[in-house]
Design a protein around this motif. Structure first.
Motif, short mmCIF file in Angstrom:
data_model
loop_
_atom_site.label_atom_id
_atom_site.label_comp_id
_atom_site.label_asym_id
_atom_site.label_seq_id
_atom_site.Cartn_x
_atom_site.Cartn_y
_atom_site.Cartn_z
N VAL A 24 0.71 -1.23 0.12
CA VAL A 24 0.01 -0.10 0.01
C VAL A 24 0.85 1.39 0.16
O VAL A 24 0.65 2.16 -0.32
N ALA A 25 2.04 1.34 0.81
CA ALA A 25 2.89 2.43 0.75
C ALA A 25 3.27 2.58 -0.25
O ALA A 25 3.83 3.77 -0.67
N GLY A 26 3.67 1.54 -0.98
CA GLY A 26 4.46 1.81 -2.50
C GLY A 26 3.47 2.44 -3.58
O GLY A 26 4.02 2.93 -4.68
N LYS A 27 2.13 2.29 -3.27
CA LYS A 27 1.32 2.74 -4.25
C LYS A 27 0.80 4.24 -4.22
O LYS A 27 0.33 5.02 -4.80
N VAL A 28 0.93 4.78 -2.89
CA VAL A 28 0.54 6.08 -2.48
C VAL A 28 1.31 7.16 -3.38
O VAL A 28 0.58 7.96 -3.85
N GLU A 31 -0.26 7.76 -6.69
CA GLU A 31 -1.59 8.08 -6.71
C GLU A 31 -1.70 9.63 -6.17
O GLU A 31 -2.10 10.40 -6.71
N THR A 32 -0.68 10.16 -5.18
CA THR A 32 -0.70 11.66 -4.73
C THR A 32 -0.18 12.46 -5.74
O THR A 32 -0.49 13.49 -6.00
N ALA A 33 0.73 11.93 -6.79
CA ALA A 33 1.27 12.75 -7.89
C ALA A 33 -0.04 13.12 -8.79
O ALA A 33 0.20 14.32 -9.38
N LYS A 34 -1.10 12.30 -8.72
CA LYS A 34 -2.17 12.66 -9.38
C LYS A 34 -3.17 14.01 -8.82
O LYS A 34 -3.86 14.38 -9.57
N LEU A 35 -2.69 14.32 -7.83
CA LEU A 35 -3.41 15.21 -6.89
C LEU A 35 -3.07 16.73 -7.69
O LEU A 35 -4.01 17.62 -7.51
N ALA A 36 -1.98 16.70 -7.79
CA ALA A 36 -1.46 18.22 -8.58
C ALA A 36 -2.28 18.73 -9.61
O ALA A 36 -2.82 20.02 -9.63
N GLU A 37 -2.67 17.77 -10.60
CA GLU A 37 -3.14 18.48 -11.84
C GLU A 37 -4.68 19.05 -11.67
O GLU A 37 -4.96 20.10 -12.10
N PRO A 38 -5.43 18.12 -11.10
CA PRO A 38 -6.85 18.73 -10.97
C PRO A 38 -6.96 20.11 -10.04
O PRO A 38 -7.65 21.16 -10.30
N GLY A 39 -6.07 19.99 -8.94
CA GLY A 39 -5.93 21.21 -8.13
C GLY A 39 -5.52 22.51 -8.95
O GLY A 39 -6.09 23.43 -8.69
N ASP A 40 -4.54 22.15 -9.55
CA ASP A 40 -3.88 23.41 -10.48
C ASP A 40 -4.83 23.82 -11.44
O ASP A 40 -4.97 25.00 -11.61
N LYS A 41 -5.44 22.92 -12.19
CA LYS A 41 -6.46 23.23 -13.07
C LYS A 41 -7.51 24.21 -12.70
O LYS A 41 -7.95 25.11 -13.11
N ALA A 42 -8.16 23.59 -11.19
CA ALA A 42 -9.20 24.45 -10.73
C ALA A 42 -8.78 25.76 -10.27
O ALA A 42 -9.38 26.86 -10.56
N SER A 64 1.54 16.16 0.91
CA SER A 64 2.56 15.90 1.78
C SER A 64 2.01 14.87 2.91
O SER A 64 2.79 14.27 3.55
N LEU A 65 0.80 15.16 3.33
CA LEU A 65 0.29 14.33 4.55
C LEU A 65 0.16 13.06 4.05
O LEU A 65 0.69 11.99 4.68
N LEU A 66 -0.39 12.77 2.88
CA LEU A 66 -0.63 11.25 2.42
C LEU A 66 0.77 10.64 2.11
O LEU A 66 1.22 9.50 2.44
N ASP A 67 1.97 11.49 1.61
CA ASP A 67 3.22 10.84 1.18
C ASP A 67 3.91 10.65 2.72
O ASP A 67 4.72 9.73 3.04
N GLY A 68 3.82 11.50 3.68
CA GLY A 68 4.25 11.17 4.93
C GLY A 68 3.61 9.69 5.36
O GLY A 68 4.15 9.02 6.26
N LEU A 69 2.33 9.79 5.24
CA LEU A 69 1.52 8.53 6.00
C LEU A 69 2.05 7.33 5.08
O LEU A 69 2.26 6.20 5.78
N ALA A 70 2.48 7.46 3.93
CA ALA A 70 3.03 6.22 3.04
C ALA A 70 4.36 5.86 3.69
O ALA A 70 4.80 4.46 3.96
N GLY A 71 5.02 7.26 4.03
CA GLY A 71 6.53 6.77 4.79
C GLY A 71 6.36 6.07 6.04
O GLY A 71 7.22 5.35 6.37
N ASP A 72 5.36 6.27 6.90
CA ASP A 72 5.03 5.66 8.14
C ASP A 72 4.55 4.28 7.98
O ASP A 72 5.03 3.31 8.62
#
Length: 122
Positions: A24-28, A31-42, A64-72
């Motif tokens: 699961v940590a490896g997939k995060v 997936e979080t890389a996909k967050l930037a595009e819709p936010g930047d577009k909006a 940042s929060l989700l990437d930190g969670l993946a590290g944990d």
């Protein structure tokens, strides 16, 4: 647990949980890389509005929060694998010369593993 006299360890279950956490940590990150595009577009559609910058900041904070969670999760998964291996290795050690000197205060029983291990007699 059950009998109140200690606990039982199942190294296979620790290993499975550790591997799942690592998977699961490896997939995060992908997936979080996909967050930037819709936010930047909006946020681009809100140029000049304070909410545009706030939306972009929110997306960055979530990433940042989700990437930190993946590290944990990665650390926890690794720790579970190490714990399972430690139990397996300890279970394969020869019995101590004097069992009284090496009594396990927790009454640990390693389930599903053949070999010698210490248990506390009731």
């Amino acid at each position: 647990m059950g009998d109140g006299k200690g606990f039982t360890v199942k190294p296979g279950e620790l290993t499975a949980a550790g591997n799942n956490a690592l998977a699961v940590a490896g997939k995060v990150p992908e997936e979080t890389a996909k967050l930037a595009e819709p936010g930047d577009k909006a946020a681009g559609g809100l140029a000049g509005w304070q909410s545009g910058a706030a939306l972009q900041g929110c997306g960055t904070a979530w990433k940042s929060l989700l990437d930190g969670l993946a590290g944990d999760m990665k650390s926890a998964g690794g720790n579970l694998l190490t714990c399972a291996q430690t139990y397996l290795s300890a279970d394969r050690l020869p019995a101590p010369a004097t069992a009284a000197a090496a009594t396990d205060p927790f009454g640990t029983k390693v389930a599903g593993v053949t070999g010698v291990h210490l248990t506390r007699d009731a």
